[in-house]
Write an enzyme that holds these catalytic residues in place. Structure first.
Site, PDB file in Angstrom:
ATOM      1  N   HIS A  99      99.521  43.443 -43.190  1.00  0.00           N
ATOM      2  CA  HIS A  99      99.861  42.415 -42.204  1.00  0.00           C
ATOM      3  C   HIS A  99     101.358  42.476 -41.890  1.00  0.00           C
ATOM      4  O   HIS A  99     102.158  42.948 -42.720  1.00  0.00           O
ATOM      5  CB  HIS A  99      99.510  41.033 -42.752  1.00  0.00           C
ATOM      6  CG  HIS A  99      98.045  40.733 -42.755  1.00  0.00           C
ATOM      7  ND1 HIS A  99      97.535  39.453 -42.881  1.00  0.00           N
ATOM      8  CD2 HIS A  99      96.963  41.544 -42.619  1.00  0.00           C
ATOM      9  CE1 HIS A  99      96.218  39.500 -42.846  1.00  0.00           C
ATOM     10  NE2 HIS A  99      95.837  40.745 -42.693  1.00  0.00           N
ATOM     11  N   GLU A 147     103.718  40.289 -41.881  1.00  0.00           N
ATOM     12  CA  GLU A 147     104.644  39.630 -42.823  1.00  0.00           C
ATOM     13  C   GLU A 147     104.839  40.459 -44.095  1.00  0.00           C
ATOM     14  O   GLU A 147     105.948  40.551 -44.631  1.00  0.00           O
ATOM     15  CB  GLU A 147     104.116  38.245 -43.228  1.00  0.00           C
ATOM     16  CG  GLU A 147     103.902  37.279 -42.082  1.00  0.00           C
ATOM     17  CD  GLU A 147     102.452  37.296 -41.595  1.00  0.00           C
ATOM     18  OE1 GLU A 147     101.892  38.390 -41.353  1.00  0.00           O
ATOM     19  OE2 GLU A 147     101.879  36.205 -41.450  1.00  0.00           O
ATOM     20  N   CYS A 151      98.498  33.906 -43.030  1.00  0.00           N
ATOM     21  CA  CYS A 151      97.260  33.713 -43.795  1.00  0.00           C
ATOM     22  C   CYS A 151      97.636  33.410 -45.251  1.00  0.00           C
ATOM     23  O   CYS A 151      98.812  33.394 -45.610  1.00  0.00           O
ATOM     24  CB  CYS A 151      96.374  34.953 -43.709  1.00  0.00           C
ATOM     25  SG  CYS A 151      96.994  36.368 -44.672  1.00  0.00           S
TER      26      CYS A 151
END
Lengths: 147, 147
Positions: free
Chosen positions: B54, B56, B84
């Site tokens: 992801h 991040e 998330c």
């Protein structure tokens, strides 16, 4: 040949011991598919200066890379200590069939945050307490050595 | 020169657009330290066959690698969509000073699981809703194109 949970947890514990020797928080993980170990990993946060380099994250990345797939719905993940929130999230995305962990982690385990709701995929089973004493003892020995 | 949140969120949105062009869920993130962008990343789950790739996670790994440090207590992380659970956990471990996100994510955002308790480090501030319409529109356009 079919091995039992203790056999695979011992392999995860061997990984945790490697982490200990490298001065890392001693947590190890392995991923098993059809009775074959397809990924082994241990915590490497200090080595990589990377707070995301937990055993489970590295093991999932490694297993997915090996399979060329982003989901692991038939794989089992063994980890010596209850996954943290980050790793629980990674397990959710990976859709592993089963998570087997050793010792619980009151301070950083995912269940501290998620309470009674499961953060995992609905099909993911959770089993805990496998060789928990040995898994926890390694953590206690590590943190004791740091004081 | 001091730039504002909208300026940095636009950089994160540029990353999200790159993800879109690569057929990835269009989420982008950047990390800023002393008004300098030290990491840029976008979702690369499909490209790497890696459910942990992801925006991040990649941005945190990249920023830590750049600094040679496992914590980012003076850095700000801009991300186009609410993190998330996995990314919230990574943000916790990284100890970033501030998380600024665009659109909320009812389905996969961390707050779905953590409710009123914060999964972040006590010193980490959270700001949301920056350029949220543009961030959400990109996601909607992406999923509409998939139907």
């Amino acid at each position: 040949m079919q091995w039992d949970d203790e056999y695979y947890m011992q392999q995860a514990l061997n990984q945790a011991q490697m982490a200990f020797q490298n001065n890392e928080v001693p947590i190890g993980a392995i991923i098993v598919l059809e009775n074959k170990i397809i990924a082994k990993a241990h915590n490497q946060v200090e080595q990589f200066h990377d707070p995301t380099a937990h055993a489970e994250i590295i093991a999932i990345t490694s297993a997915c890379n090996y399979l060329g797939a982003k989901y692991l719905p038939e794989a089992k993940l063994y980890v010596t200590i209850e996954p943290c929130l980050m790793c629980a999230g990674a397990i959710y995305w990976s859709k592993v069939q089963e998570v087997i962990y050793g010792g619980s982690d009151i301070k950083n385990g995912y269940s501290k945050h998620t309470g009674n709701t499961s953060p995992f995929h609905p099909k993911t089973r959770i089993k805990k307490g496998i060789m928990d004493e040995a898994c926890i003892k390694l953590m206690q020995d590590f943190f004791r050595s740091k004081r």
